[in-house]
Design a protein around this motif. Structure first.
Motif, mmCIF file in Angstrom:
data_model
loop_
_atom_site.group_PDB
_atom_site.id
_atom_site.type_symbol
_atom_site.label_atom_id
_atom_site.label_comp_id
_atom_site.label_asym_id
_atom_site.label_seq_id
_atom_site.Cartn_x
_atom_site.Cartn_y
_atom_site.Cartn_z
ATOM 1 N N ASP A 212 113.001 -32.544 29.176
ATOM 2 C CA ASP A 212 113.094 -33.702 28.289
ATOM 3 C C ASP A 212 112.868 -34.975 29.106
ATOM 4 O O ASP A 212 113.805 -35.525 29.707
ATOM 5 N N VAL A 213 111.631 -35.447 29.126
ATOM 6 C CA VAL A 213 111.275 -36.664 29.859
ATOM 7 C C VAL A 213 110.966 -37.757 28.846
ATOM 8 O O VAL A 213 110.059 -37.616 28.026
ATOM 9 N N ALA A 214 111.721 -38.855 28.906
ATOM 10 C CA ALA A 214 111.556 -39.919 27.908
ATOM 11 C C ALA A 214 110.312 -40.763 28.150
ATOM 12 O O ALA A 214 109.792 -41.383 27.224
ATOM 13 N N GLY A 215 109.820 -40.801 29.371
ATOM 14 C CA GLY A 215 108.638 -41.590 29.687
ATOM 15 C C GLY A 215 108.324 -41.504 31.160
ATOM 16 O O GLY A 215 109.136 -41.017 31.960
ATOM 17 N N GLU A 216 107.129 -41.974 31.542
ATOM 18 C CA GLU A 216 106.708 -41.928 32.929
ATOM 19 C C GLU A 216 106.107 -43.267 33.345
ATOM 20 O O GLU A 216 105.399 -43.905 32.553
ATOM 21 N N VAL A 217 106.404 -43.674 34.565
ATOM 22 C CA VAL A 217 105.836 -44.878 35.161
ATOM 23 C C VAL A 217 105.134 -44.464 36.444
ATOM 24 O O VAL A 217 105.747 -43.819 37.303
ATOM 25 N N ASP A 218 103.856 -44.786 36.577
ATOM 26 C CA ASP A 218 103.085 -44.370 37.752
ATOM 27 C C ASP A 218 103.413 -45.222 38.974
ATOM 28 O O ASP A 218 103.686 -46.422 38.876
ATOM 29 N N SER A 219 103.333 -44.582 40.143
ATOM 30 C CA SER A 219 103.527 -45.292 41.409
ATOM 31 C C SER A 219 102.524 -44.759 42.426
ATOM 32 O O SER A 219 102.223 -43.568 42.450
ATOM 33 N N GLY A 220 102.025 -45.662 43.283
ATOM 34 C CA GLY A 220 101.033 -45.255 44.267
ATOM 35 C C GLY A 220 101.561 -45.101 45.677
ATOM 36 O O GLY A 220 100.822 -44.712 46.583
#
Length: 284
Positions: A212-220
């Motif tokens: 159950d993942v509510a959202g994702e934020v990308d990181s480099g």
């Protein structure tokens, strides 16, 4: 079929730079010359080796395999040129983040001792989990497996570390001594932005059983990941020792169960047959 060293070097430089124009500038030749060289290699391969998208020029699947061999050839040529000039070239060890932590110093000392050469460290971010091996920028690398190696990279473990979740210090989980997948459901996660699907998948919460993942934020990069966590944009899956090397105000690291571990390893190109690399591999 006639493949020249300048053509191979042009292909490698385009893959490194991500641009035909930048490669031409680096090599001191015209862009049409670089394009023609890459075209000859693609004709020899019978398929595309490079593709262009909004982020630049990248190797195809076959291009990655060809690139590793091409990079080894260029490295061997550079090695020969330096030997003829009586100036043995320095060796470059690529790494990402804290790499192998305390093991790094010992590894570098061993590389210097065995090779008798100067050693340069070069840092890489999430866009290249091979830490410069596939493009020939690095001679050896300290990597975080698993990553896509195909049949072109050799990887040997150095050690393991307990996995942990980075959370804002004000998060209720920050006071816990340990967390499990059930504690992490319904959260927004900061996840790596990387072209290596295998490497990226291992650093996704699904790899530890969080469905159950509510959202994702990308990181480099690691630094960007910690900034995003501190700002409350999400939580992140890292290693416990990251806290030792990247002490970040506003971020707490909460360990996962002891059976959840990640690894560091030393890697090199299998096609790199230079004597100095053979000696290093035998010792390491």
């Amino acid at each position: 079929m006639s493949i020249t060293l300048p053509a191979v070097r042009a292909f490698v430089e385009v893959a490194r730079a991500g641009s035909f124009r930048a490669a031409a500038t680096a090599l001191g030749v015209s862009q049409p010359t670089v394009s023609a060289a890459v075209k000859r290699l693609e004709e020899a391969a019978g398929e595309r080796l490079l593709v262009r998208d909004r982020d630049g020029v990248h190797p195809t699947g076959q291009g990655v395999r060809v690139l590793a061999h091409a990079a080894s050839l260029v490295s061997a040529a550079d090695e020969l040129e330096a030997e003829l000039a009586g100036r043995p070239r320095e060796l470059t060890v690529g790494f990402m983040g804290e790499a192998a932590g305390a093991l790094t110093a010992g590894l570098l000392d061993e590389v210097r001792r065995v090779s008798g050469r100067q050693v340069r460290l070069r840092r890489f971010d999430f866009d290249d989990p091979s830490c410069g091996l596939l493009t020939g920028v690095s001679d050896l690398a300290v990597v975080w497996p698993p990553l896509t190696t195909g049949d072109v990279l050799e990887v040997r473990p150095l050690g393991t570390d307990r996995r942990a979740v980075a959370v804002p210090v004000g998060d209720p989980l920050a006071r816990r001594e340990e967390v499990g997948p059930a504690d992490l459901a319904g959260r927004v996660w900061v996840v790596p932005r990387s072209p290596d699907e295998i490497w990226r998948a291992f650093r996704h919460p699904a790899s530890i059983g969080v469905a159950d993942v509510a959202g994702e934020v990308d990181s480099g990069a690691i630094e960007e990941t910690l900034e995003l966590v501190a700002a409350g944009r999400g939580i992140a899956l890292l290693s416990e020792s990251t806290d030792e090397h990247y002490a970040r105000a506003g971020v707490a690291f909460v360990p996962l169960p002891t059976d959840q571990r990640c690894a560091t390893a030393v890697a090199w190109r299998r096609g790199d047959t230079r004597p100095v690399l053979a000696r290093l591999v035998a010792e390491l």
